[in-house]
Write a protein that holds these residues in place. Structure first.
Motif, PDB file in Angstrom:
ATOM      1  N   ILE A   1       0.813  -1.225   0.000  1.00  0.00           N
ATOM      2  CA  ILE A   1       0.000   0.000   0.000  1.00  0.00           C
ATOM      3  C   ILE A   1       0.843   1.271   0.000  1.00  0.00           C
ATOM      4  O   ILE A   1       0.558   2.226  -0.740  1.00  0.00           O
ATOM      5  N   HIS A   2       1.929   1.268   0.773  1.00  0.00           N
ATOM      6  CA  HIS A   2       2.739   2.486   0.860  1.00  0.00           C
ATOM      7  C   HIS A   2       3.345   2.815  -0.507  1.00  0.00           C
ATOM      8  O   HIS A   2       3.230   3.940  -1.000  1.00  0.00           O
TER       9      HIS A   2
ATOM     10  N   LYS B   1       0.726   3.946  -2.989  1.00  0.00           N
ATOM     11  CA  LYS B   1       0.260   5.306  -2.682  1.00  0.00           C
ATOM     12  C   LYS B   1       1.252   6.359  -3.156  1.00  0.00           C
ATOM     13  O   LYS B   1       0.882   7.360  -3.753  1.00  0.00           O
ATOM     14  N   THR B   2       2.531   6.096  -2.904  1.00  0.00           N
ATOM     15  CA  THR B   2       3.535   7.117  -3.210  1.00  0.00           C
ATOM     16  C   THR B   2       3.970   7.074  -4.674  1.00  0.00           C
ATOM     17  O   THR B   2       4.664   7.974  -5.118  1.00  0.00           O
TER      18      THR B   2
ATOM     19  N   CYS C   1      -3.683   4.590  -8.487  1.00  0.00           N
ATOM     20  CA  CYS C   1      -5.054   4.676  -7.960  1.00  0.00           C
ATOM     21  C   CYS C   1      -5.679   3.286  -8.089  1.00  0.00           C
ATOM     22  O   CYS C   1      -5.776   2.756  -9.200  1.00  0.00           O
TER      23      CYS C   1
ATOM     24  N   ARG D   1     -10.687   0.697   2.466  1.00  0.00           N
ATOM     25  CA  ARG D   1      -9.711   1.697   2.957  1.00  0.00           C
ATOM     26  C   ARG D   1      -8.637   1.954   1.905  1.00  0.00           C
ATOM     27  O   ARG D   1      -8.232   3.083   1.668  1.00  0.00           O
ATOM     28  N   THR D   2      -8.183   0.861   1.262  1.00  0.00           N
ATOM     29  CA  THR D   2      -7.134   0.993   0.251  1.00  0.00           C
ATOM     30  C   THR D   2      -7.610   1.853  -0.919  1.00  0.00           C
ATOM     31  O   THR D   2      -6.887   2.707  -1.426  1.00  0.00           O
TER      32      THR D   2
ATOM     33  N   GLN E   1      -9.857   4.149  -0.796  1.00  0.00           N
ATOM     34  CA  GLN E   1      -9.955   5.547  -0.349  1.00  0.00           C
ATOM     35  C   GLN E   1      -8.571   6.186  -0.288  1.00  0.00           C
ATOM     36  O   GLN E   1      -8.372   7.317  -0.736  1.00  0.00           O
ATOM     37  N   GLU E   2      -7.600   5.430   0.237  1.00  0.00           N
ATOM     38  CA  GLU E   2      -6.266   6.006   0.444  1.00  0.00           C
ATOM     39  C   GLU E   2      -5.551   6.337  -0.860  1.00  0.00           C
ATOM     40  O   GLU E   2      -4.658   7.172  -0.882  1.00  0.00           O
ATOM     41  N   THR E   3      -5.904   5.652  -1.930  1.00  0.00           N
ATOM     42  CA  THR E   3      -5.205   5.909  -3.196  1.00  0.00           C
ATOM     43  C   THR E   3      -6.076   6.692  -4.189  1.00  0.00           C
ATOM     44  O   THR E   3      -5.663   6.907  -5.318  1.00  0.00           O
ATOM     45  N   SER E   4      -7.257   7.110  -3.732  1.00  0.00           N
ATOM     46  CA  SER E   4      -8.222   7.672  -4.699  1.00  0.00           C
ATOM     47  C   SER E   4      -7.745   8.972  -5.346  1.00  0.00           C
ATOM     48  O   SER E   4      -8.225   9.338  -6.415  1.00  0.00           O
TER      49      SER E   4
ATOM     50  N   ASN F   1      -4.749   9.508  -6.516  1.00  0.00           N
ATOM     51  CA  ASN F   1      -3.671   9.266  -7.481  1.00  0.00           C
ATOM     52  C   ASN F   1      -4.209   9.208  -8.908  1.00  0.00           C
ATOM     53  O   ASN F   1      -5.330   8.748  -9.135  1.00  0.00           O
TER      54      ASN F   1
END
Ligand code: IPE
Ligand code: IPE
Ligand code: MG
Length: 238
Positions: free
Chosen positions: A84-85, A88-89, A93, A113-114, A116-119, A121
């Motif tokens: 995930i990290h 994300k970076t 997406c 959650r994943t 949402q966290e990358t949405s 990108n």
């Protein structure tokens, strides 16, 4: 950037045979398959592909032994935790297609959650097909059309496409299937109407950047006609 290539979809097949050839368990094969997926996401991003769709678990794969199905879910959870990290970076997406409602709730929550966290990108849209079946998707889209109260006697392709899981993405330009089988196994049935289809004997865990480049070179040599004549495409007709 490959001209005309925006969306690549992949049937990642051959993990089990890869493992069997080495005297390993099928789950070992899936673990190596997950590593191949990680590499290919990165390679696709580097090559300017903006949509990548990976077939990870089909609606028919539930019929495999429960130990394999459970192992695949564990692997997916682990993949999310460890990747995930990086995802994300690096501008990825993440989306899912398929019917997640049958999945364990903890896995569903983690996936949500994943997403949402990358949405935010935008560099590459990675869609993972989970409990995905083309027929199931079409039926669910028809049900949505019904719920929306659309008059089916005047239904058009766009209105229908808008209700598919893939509504946010263009149709695949290229579909790659590894593992030597020449079939589409219920993948993106509606969306592949004009997709170029590339089959390779390479087993998915062995599929690397070079193998991807071979597929992309093959794609570059295709003439996509969408029902027209070559002369029309080449502009040599009056
Ligand atoms: C593809 O590899 C991965 C999934 C379907 C989950 P397989 O597990 O189908 O591998 P083979 O076809 O048995 O070699
Ligand atoms: C297709 O592979 C599904 C995935 C890669 C997730 P299968 O191995 O399930 O396909 P069949 O059964 O050989 O057609
Ligand atoms: Mg298979």
């Amino acid at each position: 950037m490959i001209p005309g290539l925006e969306h690549v979809a992949i049937i990642m097949d051959g993990n089990g045979r890869w493992a069997k050839l080495r005297g390993l368990s099928r789950l070992n094969g899936h673990e190596q398959g997950a590593q191949a997926a990680r590499r290919i996401v990165e390679a696709a991003r580097e090559r300017g592909i903006t949509y990548l769709t990976l077939y990870a678990f089909s609606s028919e794969n539930w019929n495999r032994p429960s130990s394999e199905v459970e192992g695949l879910f564990r692997l997916l959870e682990r993949f999310i935790d460890t990747e995930i990290h990086r995802l994300k970076t690096s501008g990825v997406c993440i989306h899912t297609i398929g019917d997640m409602s049958r999945f364990p709730e903890t896995l569903q929550n983690k996936i949500t959650r994943t997403l949402q966290e990358t949405s935010g990108n935008t560099e590459i849209h990675l869609s993972i097909a989970l409990n995905y079946g083309g027929r199931d998707e079409i039926i669910r889209a028809i049900q949505r059309v019904g719920r929306l109260g659309v008059n089916v006697t005047t239904l058009d392709e766009q209105t229908f496409s808008d209700q598919l899981d893939t509504s946010f993405m263009p149709d695949p330009d290229l579909m790659i299937r590894t593992g030597g089988e020449w079939r589409i196994s219920n993948f993106l049935l509606w969306q592949m109407a004009y997709t170029e289809i590339y089959f390779t004997d390479i087993l998915w865990p062995d599929f690397d950047e070079n193998a991807l480049d071979e597929a992309l070179t093959w794609f570059s040599g295709r003439q996509r006609r969408f029902g027209l004549t070559s002369e029309q495409i080449e502009g040599t007709t009056s």
